[in-house]
Write a protein that holds these residues in place. Structure first.
Motif: not given
Length: 436
Positions: A32-34, A74-84, A89-91, A216-217
């Motif tokens: 995965l990347g941007m 979760a990956a529709t923004g300009t960074a993948l933080n929300q996907l991470l 499970g979703p990944r 996840p933190g």
């Protein structure tokens, strides 16, 4: 083997040109990347062969559903933080669906093909917004090599085999592969000088490391146990933690590196998921007889049985002379992640044992990963014995430390019988001269 499923099948083939047998990105990888096209905004993508699949466009096309769609949303923004942040499970669901869409014979081929971009025409960006960066020191051969230059009879300090050593670095100067690195300026003091001087570093070096992306933190004050740490890891990359050795030697006591490290770090731009690396997990190599047993909070049976990795690591150098002569990059060293004294899970557990909170997109560095032999050193300060014995290159040149115009290339590759080999993509950057 834990985590192995149909997406790892060595017989799996893709309809995407040049994907089968690709040295880094066959269908068994799917990192995965941007990326961006021309002057467009960064958007999420998946590397497959010499192409990038547009993830948000895949979602808009209605080709994703359920947890896979949730991951793409979760990956529709300009960074993948929300996907991470979503976790495994979703990944995993996204990986399974991507594998199905990109495999040979898929009925959706024509629809997916419209969403591919040639990687050569794209710009790659940092995959996530990095809030915090921590650099560890888990490569024991590197620690011994460095320590031996200062303490020949006792290279390791007493704490090394009891605690994963680390320090907090600077996240703002981390850049993706391909962005040049400017030679830093700082104070340095020669051993025979009465006072320090200020100017460009003359002992610029690279460091071969593995980067660890946090998913996840955890809440402040809530440690992550070693056994649960893998659930907080979202993926991996290559990391070159550039070092100004002359500046470092003068400044590091008593608080450690500062200007010698914070001018730049370079990472490979693709997040290699834990799922892609499942075939290359191995048992943590046994500690030598007489080494202390890790304290209970750092010891987990499952982590010892499969928490390490078998990944080949290479460092290559391209000098201006090699480039002008059309010669291949000169391979300086070949190491392996087997030489990590502590596992990634132990790094995460120790980082949080005092209550520190990690957040999605935080980045951990393993520290320099060197092997036991001279040709497996992960830095020039080791390979040249502190600059005393220069390396001779194919062009006839010598290098003690990096010179302006030199380009350092890091590579990583997982190879295992019965599985497709995968890579990380290159982590590379050219050294530019210092600011006047």
């Amino acid at each position: 083997m834990t985590g192995i499923d149909h997406t790892h099948d060595v017989a799996l083939r893709s309809w995407v040109p040049e994907a089968d047998g690709h040295p880094d990105f066959p269908i068994q990888n799917l990192p995965l990347g941007m990326f961006s096209v021309e002057d467009g905004a960064p958007r999420a993508g998946v590397a497959i062969g010499e192409h990038i699949l547009d993830l948000p466009a895949l979602l808009v096309a209605g080709l994703l559903a359920g947890e896979a769609a949730r991951a793409a949303e979760a990956a529709t923004g300009t960074a993948l933080n929300q996907l991470l942040e979503l976790g495994a499970g979703p990944r995993r669901a996204l990986r399974a669906r991507l594998s199905d869409l990109l495999r040979a014979g898929t009925p959706e081929r024509d629809r997916v093909a419209q969403l591919l971009h040639g990687a050569a025409s794209c710009t790659l960006h940092l995959p996530a917004t990095i809030g915090d960066y921590t650099d560890f020191y888990v490569g024991i051969h590197h620690a011994e090599n460095i320590g031996r230059q200062f303490r020949p009879d006792n290279p390791l300090l007493p704490n090394y085999k009891h605690v994963p050593i680390g320090y907090h670095g600077r996240a703002s100067s981390i850049r993706p592969s391909g962005v040049p690195v400017r030679r830093p300026r700082g104070q340095a003091k020669a051993s025979d000088a009465a006072a320090p001087t200020f100017g460009p570093s003359t002992r610029l070096d690279y460091e071969l490391e593995l980067g660890v992306w946090i998913g996840p933190g955890n809440d402040l004050g809530e440690p992550i146990p070693t056994g649960k740490a893998p659930a907080h890891v979202a993926g991996f990359c290559l990391l070159n933690d550039w070092s100004a050795r002359d500046v470092q030697a003068w400044e590091y006591q008593p608080l450690g590196p500062f200007l010698s490290k914070n001018f730049a770090s370079t990472i490979s731009p693709w997040i290699i998921t834990p799922e892609a690396l499942s075939p290359f997990r191995i048992a943590q190599p046994p500690r030598p007889e007489g080494d202390p047993r890790p304290l209970p909070y750092l010891l987990d049976e499952a982590d010892q049985a499969g928490g390490a990795f078998d990944l080949q690591l290479d460092v290559l150098l391209v000098t201006p002379s090699l480039r002008e002569a059309g010669l291949a990059p000169h391979r300086i060293s070949a190491s392996n992640t087997r030489h990590m004294y502590w596992t990634v899970a132990q790094m995460v557990a120790h980082h949080t044992c005092g209550g520190c909170n990690l957040r999605p997109g935080d980045l951990l560095g393993t520290g320099t990963i060197s092997g036991p032999d001279r040709d497996a050193c992960g830095s020039l300060v080791e390979a040249t014995l502190g600059g005393r014995e220069p390396l001779r290159l194919a062009s006839g040149e010598e290098r003690r430390f990096l010179e302006d115009g030199d380009e350092v290339i890091l590579r990583a590759r997982g190879v295992r019988d019965g599985f497709a080999s995968i890579g990380f993509g290159e982590c590379r950057a050219v050294v530019l001269g210092a600011v006047a």
